[in-house]
Design an enzyme around this catalytic site. Structure first.
Site, PDB file in Angstrom:
ATOM      1  N   HIS A 102      -3.093  -7.108   8.193  1.00 60.52           N
ATOM      2  CA  HIS A 102      -3.598  -6.520   6.954  1.00 60.52           C
ATOM      3  C   HIS A 102      -3.121  -7.291   5.739  1.00 60.52           C
ATOM      4  O   HIS A 102      -3.148  -6.781   4.620  1.00 60.52           O
ATOM      5  CB  HIS A 102      -3.168  -5.056   6.836  1.00 60.52           C
ATOM      6  CG  HIS A 102      -3.671  -4.208   7.940  1.00 60.52           C
ATOM      7  ND1 HIS A 102      -2.908  -3.909   9.051  1.00 60.52           N
ATOM      8  CD2 HIS A 102      -4.876  -3.634   8.141  1.00 60.52           C
ATOM      9  CE1 HIS A 102      -3.624  -3.166   9.875  1.00 60.52           C
ATOM     10  NE2 HIS A 102      -4.820  -2.989   9.347  1.00 60.52           N
TER      11      HIS A 102
ATOM     12  N   GLY B 270      -2.084  -3.865  -0.567  1.00 67.26           N
ATOM     13  CA  GLY B 270      -2.699  -3.969  -1.882  1.00 67.26           C
ATOM     14  C   GLY B 270      -3.934  -3.121  -2.079  1.00 67.26           C
ATOM     15  O   GLY B 270      -4.665  -3.323  -3.049  1.00 67.26           O
TER      16      GLY B 270
ATOM     17  N   HIS C 241      -4.049   0.380  -2.286  1.00 70.49           N
ATOM     18  CA  HIS C 241      -3.831   1.771  -2.684  1.00 70.49           C
ATOM     19  C   HIS C 241      -4.707   2.167  -3.864  1.00 70.49           C
ATOM     20  O   HIS C 241      -5.295   3.255  -3.870  1.00 70.49           O
ATOM     21  CB  HIS C 241      -2.361   2.013  -3.028  1.00 70.49           C
ATOM     22  CG  HIS C 241      -2.083   3.453  -3.393  1.00 70.49           C
ATOM     23  ND1 HIS C 241      -2.097   4.460  -2.462  1.00 70.49           N
ATOM     24  CD2 HIS C 241      -1.830   4.043  -4.601  1.00 70.49           C
ATOM     25  CE1 HIS C 241      -1.849   5.616  -3.067  1.00 70.49           C
ATOM     26  NE2 HIS C 241      -1.699   5.391  -4.356  1.00 70.49           N
ATOM     27  N   GLY C 242      -4.800   1.295  -4.857  1.00 71.33           N
ATOM     28  CA  GLY C 242      -5.626   1.617  -6.010  1.00 71.33           C
ATOM     29  C   GLY C 242      -7.075   1.825  -5.627  1.00 71.33           C
ATOM     30  O   GLY C 242      -7.716   2.800  -6.043  1.00 71.33           O
ATOM     31  N   ARG C 243      -7.589   0.917  -4.818  1.00 74.13           N
ATOM     32  CA  ARG C 243      -8.983   1.037  -4.388  1.00 74.13           C
ATOM     33  C   ARG C 243      -9.189   2.296  -3.565  1.00 74.13           C
ATOM     34  O   ARG C 243     -10.201   2.995  -3.694  1.00 74.13           O
ATOM     35  CB  ARG C 243      -9.399  -0.200  -3.606  1.00 74.13           C
ATOM     36  CG  ARG C 243     -10.846  -0.165  -3.129  1.00 74.13           C
ATOM     37  CD  ARG C 243     -11.335  -1.535  -2.684  1.00 74.13           C
ATOM     38  NE  ARG C 243     -11.378  -2.461  -3.809  1.00 74.13           N
ATOM     39  CZ  ARG C 243     -11.736  -3.740  -3.692  1.00 74.13           C
ATOM     40  NH1 ARG C 243     -12.063  -4.216  -2.506  1.00 74.13           N
ATOM     41  NH2 ARG C 243     -11.760  -4.525  -4.751  1.00 74.13           N
TER      42      ARG C 243
ATOM     43  N   GLY D 109       2.465  13.894   6.867  1.00 70.61           N
ATOM     44  CA  GLY D 109       3.063  12.598   6.584  1.00 70.61           C
ATOM     45  C   GLY D 109       4.358  12.338   7.319  1.00 70.61           C
ATOM     46  O   GLY D 109       4.711  11.184   7.581  1.00 70.61           O
TER      47      GLY D 109
ATOM     48  N   ARG E  60       3.529   1.457   6.311  1.00 73.87           N
ATOM     49  CA  ARG E  60       3.304   0.037   6.531  1.00 73.87           C
ATOM     50  C   ARG E  60       4.323  -0.832   5.814  1.00 73.87           C
ATOM     51  O   ARG E  60       4.572  -1.976   6.195  1.00 73.87           O
ATOM     52  CB  ARG E  60       1.884  -0.309   6.065  1.00 73.87           C
ATOM     53  CG  ARG E  60       1.426  -1.674   6.450  1.00 73.87           C
ATOM     54  CD  ARG E  60      -0.021  -1.883   6.040  1.00 73.87           C
ATOM     55  NE  ARG E  60      -0.897  -1.048   6.844  1.00 73.87           N
ATOM     56  CZ  ARG E  60      -2.155  -0.772   6.519  1.00 73.87           C
ATOM     57  NH1 ARG E  60      -2.665  -1.235   5.416  1.00 73.87           N
ATOM     58  NH2 ARG E  60      -2.905  -0.028   7.311  1.00 73.87           N
TER      59      ARG E  60
ATOM     60  N   ASP F 108       6.997   3.017  -5.713  1.00 77.66           N
ATOM     61  CA  ASP F 108       6.069   3.314  -4.637  1.00 77.66           C
ATOM     62  C   ASP F 108       4.698   3.650  -5.217  1.00 77.66           C
ATOM     63  O   ASP F 108       4.582   4.494  -6.116  1.00 77.66           O
ATOM     64  CB  ASP F 108       6.568   4.497  -3.814  1.00 77.66           C
ATOM     65  CG  ASP F 108       5.599   4.868  -2.709  1.00 77.66           C
ATOM     66  OD1 ASP F 108       5.461   4.075  -1.766  1.00 77.66           O
ATOM     67  OD2 ASP F 108       4.955   5.932  -2.816  1.00 77.66           O
TER      68      ASP F 108
END
Length: 563
Positions: free
Chosen positions: A214, A391, A393-395, A478, A532, A545
């Site tokens: 990833h 990279g 998370h925002g998307r 979680g 991850r 985070d």
């Protein structure tokens, strides 16, 4: 690579549409992925899956002798539980289902939920999680799944094609998993569609050892070596982790990660084959090429698959997929496909009371504002996620929030807050994918279940009850706690502050939200213990985070609706 796209956010869906058109003579598109035309004789359905960006994994491995179907998530993002359910139900031939995927938290959660849904419907469903990456953890059960996906998927696909029972297919998959080891190196990072810069970079003349598929950086950097030296290093490291009593016959994969040329892979195989033979191993049907990639990453991996008679039969068995063919069998062995429903029924909507309708209007506005906030913060959230993650998370947050807004907009105007939050949660989980996607989706539904759309009055205290249900769901699914460097480092202090507050709800919420934002900032000093980012803990220190950060942002935004 990834220079060709229309809307970067729709890249995964757009490319899959072209793929399905190209292979329409042998594959069928279903919600969430693809399935093979069924064989004339029913067999166990082997369902593989994960995020896009790894072709030929996962859609390219669907076909006779291999996978029955593939669940296709967004780029580097776990597919939703609803999509896993959809693909598996469509591919089921009445002999049971095996769900198989790499060992990542989001995949474990989403495939696990889908398995429960299928089993509840009477479809016997098993799970085999691939754990071949020796660099990701010393303990086998904590290892990631990388190029070893191929050997495990192939073994189960061959077993299913041979007519073996569900118990036998599952057993052979677990055996293959236990006898597969992989180590890889990265020479350069990979770039998401539409992004100007790669997710990570490797210094000139260096290589990252222990890469993930990833785009996770290596766990250590070393000077780039010659092909002979690299082949020797990879071979010695993988053989040092050999299973006990593994035998001397091995399947071998030299896997290119995206931009490493085939000629370079052949050169590396030259060294590795020599090293293996000198160590006393006999190589059986080696594979050299791109089998499990990572967009345009420069890098390679070595996978060794220790064979016994049973596994060797599976490894050498015929297979015919879009991207992989071994002794191809004619397409005449396939029959026609009869479409089956794979939708999850939703309960009937109930008209909201006046009090619930007023709150529902706030839910509609708040959802739109949250989506706007996530769009505004998408780049920043992606940047801090890339230090030790992929990279995305925002998307993912944008996709989830926008899906929630769309679901709310499509709901009847008289729908209450509980119904709106349920619809929003389901849409968020389906479209966002990944760990945070399923957590947000399920937890929004948990909060929704505390609200009564027919109630004549909704007291402020119900907001606290809903927050607690949301929080409890996040904790349960979680499996993290405060200090693990997850979104709970922000959410749990918020929930506690809100529950203990003596002020009215508007004041209490705003104060609790500021606590959440502060606690999110303080995660920069923490080392991740979950998810991850855990194998790359040192790279994460010094950066907050992303999950805790987005949680703090959203909680602060929601405070404006309690004035």
């Amino acid at each position: 690579m990834t220079k060709l796209f229309n809307d970067p956010a729709e890249f995964a869906e757009d490319q899959l549409e072209g793929f399905l058109d190209l292979y329409s003579d042998r594959l069928v598109g279903v919600p969430g992925g693809v399935i093979s035309l069924p064989p004339k004789e029913p067999q166990v359905a082997v369902i593989v899956g994960g995020g896009s960006g790894h072709y030929p994994a996962f859609a390219g491995l669907v076909g006779p002798g291999f996978a029955s179907g593939a669940v296709v998530g967004n780029i580097f993002t776990s597919p939703s539980a609803a999509h896993v359910y959809s693909v598996a139900k469509a591919a089921d031939q009445g002999k049971g289902v095996v769900l198989t995927f790499g060992n990542y938290q989001g995949d474990n959660i989403n495939f696990g939920i889908a398995a429960k849904m299928l089993n509840n419907e009477g479809i016997d469903t098993r799970i085999v999680v691939v754990k071949d990456d020796i660099a990701s953890a010393p303990e086998f059960d904590k290892r990631r799944g990388i190029a070893g996906d191929f050997t495990v998927f192939k073994a189960m696909g061959a077993a299913a094609a041979a007519g073996k029972s569900l118990d036998e297919v599952e057993r052979i998959g677990n055996l293959a998993n236990e006898r597969t080891r992989t180590l890889g190196v990265a020479f350069s990072g990979c770039t998401m569609p539409g992004a100007a810069d790669p997710l990570f970079s490797v210094a000139e003349g260096q290589m990252g050892v222990g890469l993930g598929i990833h785009g996770e950086p290596g766990i250590r950097d070393e000077a780039r070596t010659s092909a002979d030296q690299l082949g020797t290093m990879l071979t010695k490291a993988v053989l040092a982790d050999a299973p006990e009593d593994a035998g001397a016959r091995v399947g071998v994969i030299i896997n290119g990660l995206g931009t490493t040329k085939y000629e370079e892979l052949f050169l590396l195989y030259r060294t590795i084959a020599r090293q293996l033979r000198e160590a006393g191993y006999e190589i059986v049907d080696p594979e050299v090429g791109e089998l499990v990639t990572s967009l345009d990453m420069g890098g390679v991996s070595l996978t060794v698959f220790w064979l016994d008679d049973e596994l060797e039969t599976a490894w050498k068995a015929p297979a015919y997929t879009c991207a992989y063919r071994k002794d191809p069998r004619p397409l005449g062995t396939q029959s026609s496909y009869t479409a089956k429903s794979a939708t999850v029924a939703e309960e009937d909507l109930v008209a909201a009371s006046p009090a619930a309708a007023a709150l529902a209007e706030k839910v509609r506005k708040a959802a739109a504002d949250v989506a706007a906030l996530m769009r505004e913060q998408e780049q920043y959230l992606g940047e801090i996620d890339a230090y030790a993650g992929d990279g995305d998370h925002g998307r993912g947050m944008v996709r989830g929030a926008e899906a929630a807004v769309e679901a709310i907009e499509q709901a009847p105007q008289d729908a209450g807050p509980s119904q709106l939050l349920k619809l929003a949660g389901r849409a968020w989980a389906m479209m966002a994918g990944g760990t945070s996607g399923v957590l947000w989706g399920a937890s929004l539904e948990a909060a929704a279940n505390t609200l009564d759309d027919a109630a004549e009055r909704l007291a402020p205290e119900q907001a606290i009850v809903a927050v607690q249900a949301f929080t409890d769901s996040m904790v349960t699914l979680g499996g993290a706690e405060i200090g693990d460097k997850t979104l709970l480092d922000s959410l749990l202090p918020f929930a506690q502050s809100l529950a203990n507050a003596q002020d009215d709800l508007p004041v209490a919420w705003k104060q609790a939200a500021e606590v959440a934002v502060q606690k999110a900032e303080e995660t920069a000093a923490l080392s991740p213990k979950k998810g991850r980012a855990r194998p790359l803990a040192e790279k994460s220190v010094g950066h907050p985070d992303p999950g805790a950060t987005s949680m703090g942002m959203i909680l602060r935004q929601l405070g404006t609706y309690f004035s």
